[in-house]
Design a protein around this motif. Structure first.
Motif, PDB file in Angstrom:
ATOM      1  N   GLU A 248       0.825  -1.199   0.000  1.00 42.01           N
ATOM      2  CA  GLU A 248       0.000   0.000   0.000  1.00 42.01           C
ATOM      3  C   GLU A 248       0.865   1.257   0.000  1.00 42.01           C
ATOM      4  O   GLU A 248       0.513   2.277  -0.606  1.00 42.01           O
ATOM      5  CB  GLU A 248      -0.936  -0.005   1.211  1.00 42.01           C
ATOM      6  CG  GLU A 248      -2.003  -1.087   1.168  1.00 42.01           C
ATOM      7  CD  GLU A 248      -2.904  -0.953  -0.051  1.00 42.01           C
ATOM      8  OE1 GLU A 248      -3.366   0.184  -0.324  1.00 42.01           O
ATOM      9  OE2 GLU A 248      -3.133  -1.963  -0.748  1.00 42.01           O
ATOM     10  N   LYS A 251       1.784   2.542  -3.344  1.00 39.51           N
ATOM     11  CA  LYS A 251       0.724   3.305  -4.004  1.00 39.51           C
ATOM     12  C   LYS A 251       0.659   4.719  -3.436  1.00 39.51           C
ATOM     13  O   LYS A 251       0.432   5.695  -4.162  1.00 39.51           O
ATOM     14  CB  LYS A 251      -0.621   2.605  -3.805  1.00 39.51           C
ATOM     15  CG  LYS A 251      -0.687   1.203  -4.382  1.00 39.51           C
ATOM     16  CD  LYS A 251      -1.999   0.522  -4.004  1.00 39.51           C
ATOM     17  CE  LYS A 251      -2.009  -0.937  -4.467  1.00 39.51           C
ATOM     18  NZ  LYS A 251      -3.240  -1.645  -4.011  1.00 39.51           N
ATOM     19  N   GLU A 252       0.851   4.831  -2.115  1.00 40.63           N
ATOM     20  CA  GLU A 252       0.745   6.118  -1.438  1.00 40.63           C
ATOM     21  C   GLU A 252       1.858   7.071  -1.859  1.00 40.63           C
ATOM     22  O   GLU A 252       1.614   8.279  -2.043  1.00 40.63           O
ATOM     23  CB  GLU A 252       0.784   5.905   0.077  1.00 40.63           C
ATOM     24  CG  GLU A 252       1.000   7.153   0.924  1.00 40.63           C
ATOM     25  CD  GLU A 252      -0.117   8.165   0.849  1.00 40.63           C
ATOM     26  OE1 GLU A 252       0.050   9.262   1.402  1.00 40.63           O
ATOM     27  OE2 GLU A 252      -1.169   7.873   0.234  1.00 40.63           O
TER      28      GLU A 252
END
Length: 268
Positions: A248, A251-252
């Protein structure tokens, strides 16, 4: 007062060897507490980077306490407290964890506030980035006492400074100055005493603001591939990429860049 002080500041764990009256020489209690702290920080999401330093103005560490630690390890006398008993029962595991011979997954910065001798030098060989004061000295004098610097130096030192320099340091037992350590590539920076911890914390905070999975994976891959043939090393690098790219946080990071804001990394 505890022989080891620890705290966590904004994702940075700070460990201070705290026996200034003994030049921060490591006794059994310090070894055990160091091992416990490294093991706890290894899995603590609130610690993304660590700084290790010594209390007082004169020494990072004079190494193992010859008056208390060595007699226990050589069984010259029986243990006199719970820490000595624990060290004797669990040595060499505790030694390896305390002295960072066992892989620690997060970056470790050494802030070396004075002389750093024998086991003190061997501890910092397990760190990733090193800053020292102008008065710092380093040395492995064990051969002068007809023993070996076997806390990692026989393996690590030739990988951390030029081969012939490492041989000279170990075989003569002479100390080297902060400037020589910088020239040999053994430390990153030499700073005035009053700027030492601030410089270490500046770098630690810079690291801790990065994606923690990416930082940990980068450290692991660089250590694992050291000296490995390129074809094998690239496979480890590719595996690290696959793990991090599917997180994640991966993506951030780009999203925050596009939105012109600071990323919020969660380590997942």
């Amino acid at each position: 007062m505890s022989v080891l002080l620890t705290e966590v500041r904004e994702f940075v764990g700070v460990m201070t060897l705290n026996r200034p009256e003994k030049h921060n020489a490591m006794n059994a209690e310090m070894f055990v507490r160091m091992a416990e702290t490294w093991e706890a920080w290894a899995t603590d999401p609130n610690v993304r980077c660590a700084v290790i330093t010594g209390a007082g103005e004169r020494a990072f560490s004079a190494g193992g306490d010859l008056g208390s630690l060595i007699p226990v390890l050589t069984r010259a006398r029986p243990p006199q407290d719970q820490f000595e008993a624990t060290l004797l029962e669990t040595h060499p595991r505790v030694r390896d964890v305390a002295m960072l011979r066992t892989f620690f997954p997060k970056p470790v910065i050494a802030a070396i506030n004075g002389f750093c001798i024998a086991g003190g030098t061997e501890v910092i060989e397990g760190t990733d980035i090193r800053i020292c004061t102008e008065s710092a000295t380093f040395g492995l004098p064990e051969v002068k006492r007809a023993i070996l610097p076997a806390g990692g130096s026989l393996v690590r030192l030739t990988r951390q400074m030029p081969f012939c320099r490492a041989m000279e340091v170990i075989l003569t037992g002479r100390s080297i100055t902060a400037q020589e350590a910088l020239e040999y590539g053994f430390v990153n920076y030499v700073t005035p005493r009053e700027q030492l911890l601030a410089k270490a914390m500046e770098i630690a905070r810079e690291i801790s603001e990065n994606g923690p999975l990416a930082v940990a994976a980068a450290k692991k891959a660089m250590i694992e591939t050291s000296g490995m043939p390129l074809e094998q090393a690239y496979l480890i690098e590719d595996k690290a990429w696959d793990v991090v790219a599917n997180s994640e946080d991966a993506k951030e990071g780009p999203l925050a860049f596009m939105e012109k804001r600071r990323p919020v990394y969660r380590g997942c």
